[in-house]
Motif scaffolding. Structure first.
Motif, PDB file in Angstrom:
ATOM      1  N   GLY A  37      -2.196   4.564  11.262  1.00 40.04           N
ATOM      2  CA  GLY A  37      -2.566   3.846  10.052  1.00 40.04           C
ATOM      3  C   GLY A  37      -1.474   3.686   9.022  1.00 40.04           C
ATOM      4  N   PHE A  38      -0.228   3.960   9.368  1.00 40.74           N
ATOM      5  CA  PHE A  38       0.855   3.743   8.416  1.00 40.74           C
ATOM      6  C   PHE A  38       0.952   2.258   8.087  1.00 40.74           C
ATOM      7  N   PRO A  87       0.793  -1.235   0.000  1.00 37.10           N
ATOM      8  CA  PRO A  87       0.000   0.000   0.000  1.00 37.10           C
ATOM      9  C   PRO A  87       0.824   1.284   0.000  1.00 37.10           C
ATOM     10  N   TRP A  88       2.042   1.269   0.544  1.00 43.07           N
ATOM     11  CA  TRP A  88       2.789   2.527   0.667  1.00 43.07           C
ATOM     12  C   TRP A  88       3.202   3.118  -0.679  1.00 43.07           C
ATOM     13  N   PRO A  89       3.847   2.376  -1.589  1.00 45.20           N
ATOM     14  CA  PRO A  89       4.220   2.988  -2.871  1.00 45.20           C
ATOM     15  C   PRO A  89       3.027   3.346  -3.755  1.00 45.20           C
ATOM     16  N   LEU A 132       9.142  10.577   5.443  1.00 44.71           N
ATOM     17  CA  LEU A 132       7.857   9.966   5.115  1.00 44.71           C
ATOM     18  C   LEU A 132       7.072  10.809   4.121  1.00 44.71           C
ATOM     19  N   ALA A 133       7.118  12.118   4.276  1.00 42.12           N
ATOM     20  CA  ALA A 133       6.411  12.988   3.335  1.00 42.12           C
ATOM     21  C   ALA A 133       6.908  12.769   1.906  1.00 42.12           C
ATOM     22  N   ALA A 134       8.201  12.498   1.777  1.00 42.97           N
ATOM     23  CA  ALA A 134       8.791  12.283   0.455  1.00 42.97           C
ATOM     24  C   ALA A 134       8.498  10.893  -0.094  1.00 42.97           C
ATOM     25  N   GLY A 135       7.982   9.973   0.752  1.00 39.95           N
ATOM     26  CA  GLY A 135       7.615   8.646   0.281  1.00 39.95           C
ATOM     27  C   GLY A 135       8.606   7.550   0.607  1.00 39.95           C
ATOM     28  N   ASN A 136       9.602   7.835   1.433  1.00 37.64           N
ATOM     29  CA  ASN A 136      10.570   6.821   1.828  1.00 37.64           C
ATOM     30  C   ASN A 136      10.002   5.923   2.926  1.00 37.64           C
ATOM     31  N   THR A 137      10.697   4.835   3.211  1.00 39.00           N
ATOM     32  CA  THR A 137      10.459   4.054   4.412  1.00 39.00           C
ATOM     33  C   THR A 137      11.656   4.234   5.330  1.00 39.00           C
ATOM     34  N   SER A 151      -1.154  12.940  -1.256  1.00 38.98           N
ATOM     35  CA  SER A 151      -2.139  13.478  -0.316  1.00 38.98           C
ATOM     36  C   SER A 151      -2.462  12.472   0.778  1.00 38.98           C
ATOM     37  N   GLY A 152      -2.469  11.198   0.423  1.00 37.49           N
ATOM     38  CA  GLY A 152      -2.694  10.158   1.422  1.00 37.49           C
ATOM     39  C   GLY A 152      -1.565  10.104   2.441  1.00 37.49           C
ATOM     40  N   ARG A 153      -0.315  10.276   1.974  1.00 39.73           N
ATOM     41  CA  ARG A 153       0.816  10.332   2.915  1.00 39.73           C
ATOM     42  C   ARG A 153       0.654  11.520   3.857  1.00 39.73           C
ATOM     43  N   GLY A 154       0.217  12.639   3.310  1.00 31.75           N
ATOM     44  CA  GLY A 154       0.027  13.827   4.135  1.00 31.75           C
ATOM     45  C   GLY A 154      -1.022  13.621   5.205  1.00 31.75           C
ATOM     46  N   LYS A 155      -2.108  12.940   4.862  1.00 36.97           N
ATOM     47  CA  LYS A 155      -3.161  12.690   5.848  1.00 36.97           C
ATOM     48  C   LYS A 155      -2.647  11.821   6.999  1.00 36.97           C
ATOM     49  N   LEU A 156      -1.836  10.817   6.672  1.00 34.09           N
ATOM     50  CA  LEU A 156      -1.273   9.957   7.718  1.00 34.09           C
ATOM     51  C   LEU A 156      -0.361  10.758   8.643  1.00 34.09           C
TER      52      LEU A 156
END
Length: 495
Positions: free
Chosen positions: A198-199, A61-63, A169-174, A68-73
């Motif tokens: 919910g991450f 689910p992460w990639p 996390l905002a940039a999409g890394n783990t 916007s979904g990352r921002g909400k988390l």
């Protein structure tokens, strides 16, 4: 036997102990008593954590989650930290001995980082490139790096973790987090909130243990793309060297020997408060500590006397007591190091104006305290003026004019921060321009913000945390070319 609170790692979204079956104890610096324990992990646990982070980055689910979904988390995580601020702050005080007022203030401020970078998550943009090739369309996009390792120190564990975690996390890394072996508990408590927010599983993982073993294994792991490290410059150099061998991205926020400069035209009351804040807040255990107080000769005696009087009145005590102003040193090893530097200062001929040892009050006997200590008539070539002590030890150095103040301030291997106290606006700009440091405060000290970039010059570090500049540290640029022509030209010639 005293009951110890047990904190567990989380790897792949599940509670995780270690393959070693062993535990590290956390000692309360005020009582000198063990109060908690965390897993003592080994290299096999590092492998498990990095693999979990790599799996979460490449599939699942992460990639596929949009920005916007990352921002909400992230914003949801900020709300949860705000809800549990007192609980987390109390854990940090038990772990590192800093004042509850300081740590609670940090925990109530930390949500702003998650809100800010949550808002930036869907503002990451590429661009269309102008081109001299009329049959080609070229544009850029910004992409995450991959698995990021965050190695954090013991003095402000959650704040300095957040400076890395939020933009990563905002940039999409783990992320795989390696907290200090002395202060891991609050980080492991935060993991419960990351799960509650919910991450997806594996996006954030922790590995606790000794830096010499766990940290080194993380830095050299082939699936780690970046290391974000806060700590001493010696360890930072080792991290940098190992990361370079594997061609990894790095952000290094390292030590400091920051000058706090008081001119004769300053508001002396404010300047004295700034001097106290710069070195005795957090018992001097901050990378930005204003441990060199440069004072213009015409006010040197007055300022020195007033700083000594102010520091003498500081209340040492239980850091969980809101009335306490100076708490213990975080580790016994660091307490011994600070006391050793005080002996060095005396041996170098500096004049001890205040403190210089352990406090005598019986209620402080079990804690790792060092008295607020002030040395006068220090020259900048003394070790106490050149080496980072990381404790409540202030060196007061006289200077004649702006030229000498700048020369002394810049005569250091470090360049993290600087304070300037003056009523002259021209001097404010001149000093700010001349000082070789990543942050210059004028008529204030120890001010930080999620919006303001932070980092060092020289041996104080590489890269920047906070502000829009920080998110770029966790991104890489891809350039994409699309041929719009009817045919491919000569394949043997560079386009």
């Amino acid at each position: 036997m005293t009951h110890l609170t047990r904190f567990l790692n989380q790897i792949g979204g599940r509670p995780y102990e270690s393959t070693t079956g062993r535990w590290l104890r956390s000692t309360n610096p005020f009582t000198g008593q063990d109060w908690a324990e965390v897993p003592l992990c080994g290299k096999d646990d590092v492998e498990t954590a990095v693999e979990a982070a790599h799996l979460a980055f490449t599939r699942g689910p992460w990639p596929s989650l949009n920005p916007s979904g990352r921002g909400k988390l992230l914003r949801r995580l900020g709300d949860l930290v705000a809800r549990d601020a007192e609980k987390l702050a109390t854990i940090e005080v038990k772990d590192n001995g800093k004042l509850i007022a300081e740590m609670l203030g940090q925990l109530r401020y930390i949500p702003e980082w998650f809100y800010y970078f949550g808002g930036l998550a869907d503002k990451i943009e590429g661009g269309v490139l102008p081109s001299d090739k009329t049959d080609v369309f070229a544009f850029t996009k910004q992409e995450p790096l991959g698995v990021v390792v965050a190695i954090t120190p013991w003095n402000s564990p959650l704040l300095l973790l957040t400076w890395k975690l939020a933009p990563a996390l905002a940039a999409g890394n783990t992320v795989v987090i390696k907290p200090s072996e002395f202060t891991s508990c609050s980080t492991l408590a935060l993991m419960d909130l990351i799960k509650e927010a919910g991450f997806p599983n594996g996006v954030v993982n922790t590995v606790t243990g000794l830096g010499s073993e766990i940290g080194a294994a993380l830095v050299e792991h082939p699936k780690v793309a970046k290391v974000a490290f806060t700590g001493g410059d010696t360890t930072g150099a080792a991290v940098y060297s190992e990361a370079a061998r594997h061609i990894k991205h790095v952000t290094l926020e390292l030590g400091g020997k920051s000058p706090n400069i008081i001119f004769a035209d300053a508001k002396i009351d404010d300047a004295v408060k700034g001097a106290i804040s710069g070195i005795f807040a957090a018992s001097g255990q901050t990378c930005i500590a204003g441990s060199r107080l440069l004072v213009q000769r015409s006010v040197y005696d007055e300022v020195s006397a007033r700083v000594v009087d102010f520091a003498r009145s500081a209340r040492l005590g239980n850091p969980l007591d809101g009335a306490t102003q100076v708490g213990p040193i975080t580790t016994q090893q660091q307490q011994e190091k600070v006391l050793h530097y005080i002996d060095i200062g005396r041996g170098e001929g500096a004049r001890c104006l205040l403190g210089g040892g352990r406090p005598s009050a019986p209620e402080l006997a079990q804690g790792w305290f060092v008295e607020p200590t002030i040395f006068g008539d220090v020259s900048n070539n003394m070790r106490i003026a050149r080496e980072e002590i990381f404790g409540p030890v202030l060196s007061i150095i006289p200077f004649e004019d702006e030229v000498e103040a700048i020369a002394i301030a810049n005569d250091s291997i470090y360049g993290l921060a600087c304070g300037v106290w003056t009523s002259n606006i021209r001097r404010s700009f001149a000093m700010a321009n001349a000082i070789r440091a990543g942050t210059v405060w004028v008529n204030t000290y120890r001010a930080v913000s999620f919006m303001a970039p932070f980092g060092g010059y020289k041996k104080s570090g590489i890269g920047r945390e906070n502000g829009q500049a920080a998110i770029n540290e966790y991104l890489q640029t891809k350039c994409i070319w699309i041929n719009l022509g009817e045919s491919v030209p000569n394949p043997f010639v560079l386009r």
